[in-house]
Scaffold this motif. Sequence first.
Motif, short mmCIF file in Angstrom:
data_model
loop_
_atom_site.label_atom_id
_atom_site.label_comp_id
_atom_site.label_asym_id
_atom_site.label_seq_id
_atom_site.Cartn_x
_atom_site.Cartn_y
_atom_site.Cartn_z
N ILE A 34 0.83 -1.20 0.00
CA ILE A 34 0.00 0.00 0.00
C ILE A 34 0.87 1.25 0.00
CG2 ILE A 34 -1.83 -1.25 1.21
CD1 ILE A 34 -1.19 0.39 3.71
N GLY A 35 0.28 2.32 -0.47
CA GLY A 35 0.96 3.61 -0.52
C GLY A 35 0.11 4.55 -1.35
N ARG A 36 0.47 5.79 -1.35
CA ARG A 36 -0.30 6.78 -2.08
C ARG A 36 -0.06 6.66 -3.57
NH1 ARG A 36 -1.11 12.28 1.18
NH2 ARG A 36 -2.76 12.28 -0.38
N ASN A 37 -0.90 7.32 -4.36
CA ASN A 37 -0.77 7.26 -5.81
C ASN A 37 0.63 7.69 -6.24
OD1 ASN A 37 -3.45 6.48 -6.13
ND2 ASN A 37 -4.19 8.58 -6.33
N GLY A 38 1.21 6.92 -7.16
CA GLY A 38 2.51 7.28 -7.71
C GLY A 38 3.69 6.92 -6.84
N VAL A 39 3.48 6.15 -5.77
CA VAL A 39 4.58 5.85 -4.85
C VAL A 39 5.51 4.77 -5.41
CG1 VAL A 39 3.48 4.00 -3.52
CG2 VAL A 39 5.06 5.58 -2.37
N GLY A 40 5.07 4.01 -6.42
CA GLY A 40 5.96 3.02 -7.02
C GLY A 40 5.51 1.58 -6.89
N LYS A 41 4.24 1.35 -6.55
CA LYS A 41 3.76 -0.02 -6.37
C LYS A 41 3.84 -0.82 -7.67
CE LYS A 41 -0.24 1.35 -4.76
NZ LYS A 41 -0.03 2.82 -4.74
N THR A 42 3.34 -0.24 -8.76
CA THR A 42 3.39 -0.93 -10.05
C THR A 42 4.82 -1.06 -10.54
OG1 THR A 42 1.18 -0.11 -10.63
CG2 THR A 42 2.56 -0.90 -12.43
N THR A 43 5.63 -0.04 -10.33
CA THR A 43 7.05 -0.12 -10.71
C THR A 43 7.74 -1.25 -9.96
OG1 THR A 43 7.16 2.25 -11.19
CG2 THR A 43 9.25 1.13 -10.72
N LEU A 44 7.41 -1.44 -8.69
CA LEU A 44 7.98 -2.54 -7.91
C LEU A 44 7.63 -3.87 -8.54
CD1 LEU A 44 9.37 -3.73 -5.40
CD2 LEU A 44 7.17 -3.51 -4.21
N PHE A 45 6.37 -4.07 -8.88
CA PHE A 45 5.95 -5.34 -9.48
C PHE A 45 6.63 -5.55 -10.83
CE2 PHE A 45 1.57 -5.96 -7.24
CZ PHE A 45 2.24 -6.08 -6.02
N ARG A 46 6.73 -4.52 -11.63
CA ARG A 46 7.36 -4.66 -12.95
C ARG A 46 8.85 -4.94 -12.83
NH1 ARG A 46 4.33 0.49 -15.93
NH2 ARG A 46 2.38 -0.62 -16.41
N THR A 47 9.50 -4.36 -11.85
CA THR A 47 10.93 -4.58 -11.66
C THR A 47 11.20 -6.00 -11.16
OG1 THR A 47 11.21 -2.23 -11.16
CG2 THR A 47 13.03 -3.68 -10.59
N ILE A 48 10.43 -6.46 -10.21
CA ILE A 48 10.60 -7.82 -9.71
C ILE A 48 10.40 -8.84 -10.83
CG2 ILE A 48 9.64 -9.59 -8.18
CD1 ILE A 48 9.02 -7.38 -6.17
N ASN A 49 9.43 -8.56 -11.70
CA ASN A 49 9.07 -9.52 -12.73
C ASN A 49 9.81 -9.34 -14.05
OD1 ASN A 49 6.56 -11.34 -11.87
ND2 ASN A 49 6.37 -9.35 -10.85
N GLY A 50 10.79 -8.44 -14.08
CA GLY A 50 11.67 -8.35 -15.24
C GLY A 50 11.21 -7.43 -16.35
N GLN A 51 10.09 -6.73 -16.19
CA GLN A 51 9.68 -5.78 -17.20
C GLN A 51 10.57 -4.54 -17.18
OE1 GLN A 51 5.35 -6.82 -15.86
NE2 GLN A 51 5.17 -5.31 -17.48
N TYR A 52 11.04 -4.19 -16.00
CA TYR A 52 12.06 -3.16 -15.83
C TYR A 52 13.31 -3.82 -15.26
CZ TYR A 52 8.30 0.39 -16.00
OH TYR A 52 7.24 1.18 -16.35
N LEU A 53 14.46 -3.32 -15.66
CA LEU A 53 15.71 -3.78 -15.07
C LEU A 53 16.04 -2.90 -13.86
CD1 LEU A 53 17.90 -4.38 -18.26
CD2 LEU A 53 16.69 -6.08 -16.88
N PRO A 54 16.39 -3.50 -12.74
CA PRO A 54 16.75 -2.68 -11.58
C PRO A 54 18.06 -1.95 -11.83
CG PRO A 54 17.21 -5.00 -11.16
CD PRO A 54 16.49 -4.95 -12.46
N ASP A 55 18.19 -0.77 -11.24
CA ASP A 55 19.47 -0.06 -11.33
C ASP A 55 20.51 -0.74 -10.45
OD1 ASP A 55 18.38 1.87 -13.06
OD2 ASP A 55 17.54 2.96 -11.36
N THR A 56 20.09 -1.14 -9.26
CA THR A 56 20.93 -1.96 -8.38
C THR A 56 20.00 -2.92 -7.64
OG1 THR A 56 20.78 -0.47 -6.47
CG2 THR A 56 22.60 -0.10 -8.01
N GLY A 57 20.60 -3.93 -7.05
CA GLY A 57 19.83 -4.86 -6.25
C GLY A 57 19.51 -6.15 -6.98
N GLN A 58 18.93 -7.09 -6.25
CA GLN A 58 18.65 -8.40 -6.81
C GLN A 58 17.27 -8.90 -6.40
OE1 GLN A 58 22.04 -10.85 -5.50
NE2 GLN A 58 22.64 -10.98 -7.65
N VAL A 59 16.74 -9.75 -7.26
CA VAL A 59 15.54 -10.53 -6.97
C VAL A 59 15.98 -11.98 -6.86
CG1 VAL A 59 13.26 -11.25 -7.77
CG2 VAL A 59 14.07 -8.91 -8.22
N LEU A 60 15.79 -12.57 -5.69
CA LEU A 60 16.25 -13.94 -5.43
C LEU A 60 15.06 -14.85 -5.18
CD1 LEU A 60 19.10 -13.09 -2.86
CD2 LEU A 60 19.36 -13.42 -5.32
#
Length: 297
Positions: A34-60
């Motif tokens: 949860i979070g306010r509009n535009g906080v990055g919830k959809t971006t988080l899901f897309r990054t975890i699932n490979g639609q976006y590449l993370p700048d740093t960090g890993q999904v394990l």
Amino acid sequence: MSLKITNLNKQIDHHATLIDLDFTVEPGQIVGIIGRNGVGKTTLFRTINGQYLPDTGQVLVDDQAVSAQPELRQRLSFVDPQANFFKGVTAKQIAWYYRATYPEFDQAKFDQLMTRYQLPVDQKLRHFSKGMFGLFTIILSVSTKATYLFLDEPLDGLDVIIRKNVLNILIDEVANGDHAILIASHNLSELEGIIDRVLMLKDGRIKHDYQLETMRAQARKMQVVYRDKTIPAVLREQGHIISVSGRVIVVVFENFTPALADQLTATKPVFQEALPLSLTDLFVANLTDEHDYELLS
């Protein structure tokens, strides 16, 4: 067996959208994001699932980096409701694509749920209503048999009867402990009824990671009334004030100890009572900015 996100950072249009995110999810959990509009919830899901590449960090997944072993993506399922390529094809064609992608895709479950909710498999998705499309994404997600399911506003556009059935589908998916579901939603009242845990995002970071059972045991929502409109310091310093109406103050204390109860009594309110604490209260307490409302003093 777990999904672990470590030091995840992502910029969108040179704006830091996700900042140093670390959390772990295990099968058997339903986690609300949860979070306010535009906080990055959809971006988080897309990054975890490979639609976006993370700048740093890993999904394990089970301590193995998904970036190094792409086959692990079969353990993750995110049906992006904003995916434009969906719109020009039929539900049957999308199911064929997912069946090719997910080796354990349950065609029988897909067919049974599509029939149960009277969704036309030969109709192009652009002709689905908002509610129909949302329901379809849920059916498609659970049919993949992926260990970790990501749902973005899954209840949006569904009528109250269908929402209740959908929530039962999701509860059934985690009942045997083989699956976990992460749900991003603004429908906090219904989300609260099924989730075990909530990750609260603010300014791109995880502000709180609540286990709801623990939170309900430790926190209190109090309504207090004073003889004048002065707000005692203990309310401001140790609580989150969520409303002020004249001399009536509603405040959330996240760690309501006996010592804090004594401090509250020492402020000599003319009236005080505990109120039911909801997920919406926690949202308002932690994510309301000064410009959202003016506290009357």
